[in-house]
Design a protein around this motif. Structure first.
Motif, PDB file in Angstrom:
ATOM      1  N   ALA A  43       0.803  -1.223   0.000  1.00 27.39           N
ATOM      2  CA  ALA A  43       0.000   0.000   0.000  1.00 27.39           C
ATOM      3  C   ALA A  43       0.839   1.278   0.000  1.00 27.39           C
ATOM      4  O   ALA A  43       0.294   2.364  -0.096  1.00 27.39           O
ATOM      5  CB  ALA A  43      -0.919   0.006   1.207  1.00 27.39           C
ATOM      6  N   GLY A  44       2.165   1.173   0.144  1.00 30.97           N
ATOM      7  CA  GLY A  44       3.017   2.360   0.195  1.00 30.97           C
ATOM      8  C   GLY A  44       4.205   2.121   1.103  1.00 30.97           C
ATOM      9  O   GLY A  44       4.818   1.060   1.068  1.00 30.97           O
ATOM     10  N   TYR A  45       4.499   3.109   1.943  1.00 24.17           N
ATOM     11  CA  TYR A  45       5.647   3.036   2.842  1.00 24.17           C
ATOM     12  C   TYR A  45       5.194   3.276   4.282  1.00 24.17           C
ATOM     13  O   TYR A  45       4.555   4.272   4.575  1.00 24.17           O
ATOM     14  CB  TYR A  45       6.704   4.070   2.451  1.00 24.17           C
ATOM     15  CG  TYR A  45       7.287   3.800   1.096  1.00 24.17           C
ATOM     16  CD1 TYR A  45       8.374   2.963   0.946  1.00 24.17           C
ATOM     17  CD2 TYR A  45       6.721   4.366  -0.048  1.00 24.17           C
ATOM     18  CE1 TYR A  45       8.904   2.695  -0.299  1.00 24.17           C
ATOM     19  CE2 TYR A  45       7.240   4.102  -1.295  1.00 24.17           C
ATOM     20  CZ  TYR A  45       8.327   3.257  -1.419  1.00 24.17           C
ATOM     21  OH  TYR A  45       8.847   2.991  -2.659  1.00 24.17           O
ATOM     22  N   ARG A  46       5.550   2.342   5.159  1.00 26.34           N
ATOM     23  CA  ARG A  46       5.183   2.445   6.572  1.00 26.34           C
ATOM     24  C   ARG A  46       6.220   3.280   7.319  1.00 26.34           C
ATOM     25  O   ARG A  46       7.419   3.160   7.103  1.00 26.34           O
ATOM     26  CB  ARG A  46       5.090   1.074   7.216  1.00 26.34           C
ATOM     27  CG  ARG A  46       4.659   1.145   8.683  1.00 26.34           C
ATOM     28  CD  ARG A  46       4.279  -0.194   9.252  1.00 26.34           C
ATOM     29  NE  ARG A  46       3.293  -0.912   8.467  1.00 26.34           N
ATOM     30  CZ  ARG A  46       1.973  -0.695   8.492  1.00 26.34           C
ATOM     31  NH1 ARG A  46       1.480   0.237   9.291  1.00 26.34           N
ATOM     32  NH2 ARG A  46       1.158  -1.388   7.752  1.00 26.34           N
ATOM     33  N   VAL A  47       5.746   4.148   8.225  1.00 25.73           N
ATOM     34  CA  VAL A  47       6.610   4.989   9.048  1.00 25.73           C
ATOM     35  C   VAL A  47       7.410   4.071   9.985  1.00 25.73           C
ATOM     36  O   VAL A  47       6.837   3.317  10.766  1.00 25.73           O
ATOM     37  CB  VAL A  47       5.777   6.008   9.854  1.00 25.73           C
ATOM     38  CG1 VAL A  47       6.641   6.760  10.843  1.00 25.73           C
ATOM     39  CG2 VAL A  47       5.074   6.979   8.906  1.00 25.73           C
ATOM     40  N   LEU A  66       2.255   5.859   3.935  1.00 23.98           N
ATOM     41  CA  LEU A  66       2.188   6.965   2.977  1.00 23.98           C
ATOM     42  C   LEU A  66       2.630   6.479   1.597  1.00 23.98           C
ATOM     43  O   LEU A  66       3.447   5.557   1.487  1.00 23.98           O
ATOM     44  CB  LEU A  66       3.081   8.120   3.443  1.00 23.98           C
ATOM     45  CG  LEU A  66       2.723   8.688   4.817  1.00 23.98           C
ATOM     46  CD1 LEU A  66       3.820   9.597   5.327  1.00 23.98           C
ATOM     47  CD2 LEU A  66       1.412   9.440   4.739  1.00 23.98           C
ATOM     48  N   MET A  67       2.125   7.102   0.569  1.00 21.48           N
ATOM     49  CA  MET A  67       2.433   6.679  -0.795  1.00 21.48           C
ATOM     50  C   MET A  67       3.841   7.061  -1.234  1.00 21.48           C
ATOM     51  O   MET A  67       4.456   6.364  -2.027  1.00 21.48           O
ATOM     52  CB  MET A  67       1.408   7.269  -1.785  1.00 21.48           C
ATOM     53  CG  MET A  67       0.001   6.748  -1.563  1.00 21.48           C
ATOM     54  SD  MET A  67      -0.132   4.955  -1.634  1.00 21.48           S
ATOM     55  CE  MET A  67       0.322   4.649  -3.324  1.00 21.48           C
ATOM     56  N   ASP A  68       4.372   8.155  -0.708  1.00 23.41           N
ATOM     57  CA  ASP A  68       5.680   8.651  -1.130  1.00 23.41           C
ATOM     58  C   ASP A  68       6.738   8.315  -0.074  1.00 23.41           C
ATOM     59  O   ASP A  68       6.567   8.628   1.110  1.00 23.41           O
ATOM     60  CB  ASP A  68       5.613  10.168  -1.357  1.00 23.41           C
ATOM     61  CG  ASP A  68       6.922  10.722  -1.856  1.00 23.41           C
ATOM     62  OD1 ASP A  68       7.200  10.576  -3.065  1.00 23.41           O
ATOM     63  OD2 ASP A  68       7.678  11.280  -1.035  1.00 23.41           O
ATOM     64  N   GLU A  69       7.841   7.714  -0.494  1.00 20.23           N
ATOM     65  CA  GLU A  69       8.890   7.293   0.426  1.00 20.23           C
ATOM     66  C   GLU A  69       9.540   8.479   1.147  1.00 20.23           C
ATOM     67  O   GLU A  69       9.814   8.413   2.346  1.00 20.23           O
ATOM     68  CB  GLU A  69       9.946   6.501  -0.341  1.00 20.23           C
ATOM     69  CG  GLU A  69      10.995   5.867   0.516  1.00 20.23           C
ATOM     70  CD  GLU A  69      11.973   5.024  -0.278  1.00 20.23           C
ATOM     71  OE1 GLU A  69      12.578   4.135   0.329  1.00 20.23           O
ATOM     72  OE2 GLU A  69      12.131   5.256  -1.492  1.00 20.23           O
TER      73      GLU A  69
END
Length: 98
Positions: A43-47, A66-69
């Protein structure tokens, strides 16, 4: 596909370890080192990242994806700074203040 095979698949996992990105610059903040390390997921990038001070470290992982790294790394740094401001050295656990 048989019912038994379907049930078996529910209890077995083919998941591999998440891919952790660590190519971001460390941030120094009030004596702490913040290392953003977003985890790549479907789904994207996990914090995710580390907060370090002296010989101690705290793994920092949140539910946020979030979608953006780069935005994910920035969000990790922002949240880590808030955590440092609120908790200080207690993020590393009890420091024997009893």
């Amino acid at each position: 596909m048989s019912l038994i095979k379907k049930i078996s698949e529910l209890f077995t996992s083919n998941k591999t370890e998440p891919e952790v990105t660590s190519s971001f610059i460390e941030v120094e903040y009030n004596g702490y080192i913040i290392k953003p390390m977003p985890i790549s997921e479907d789904a994207g990038y996990r914090v995710n990242g580390l907060i370090e001070k002296d010989e101690q470290s705290h793994r920092f992982i949140r539910a946020d994806v979030l979608m953006d790294e780069n935005q994910c790394a920035d969000e990790m740094v922002r949240k880590a700074k808030c955590m440092i401001d609120q908790q200080g050295d207690t993020i590393f656990g009890s420091l024997g203040s009893e």
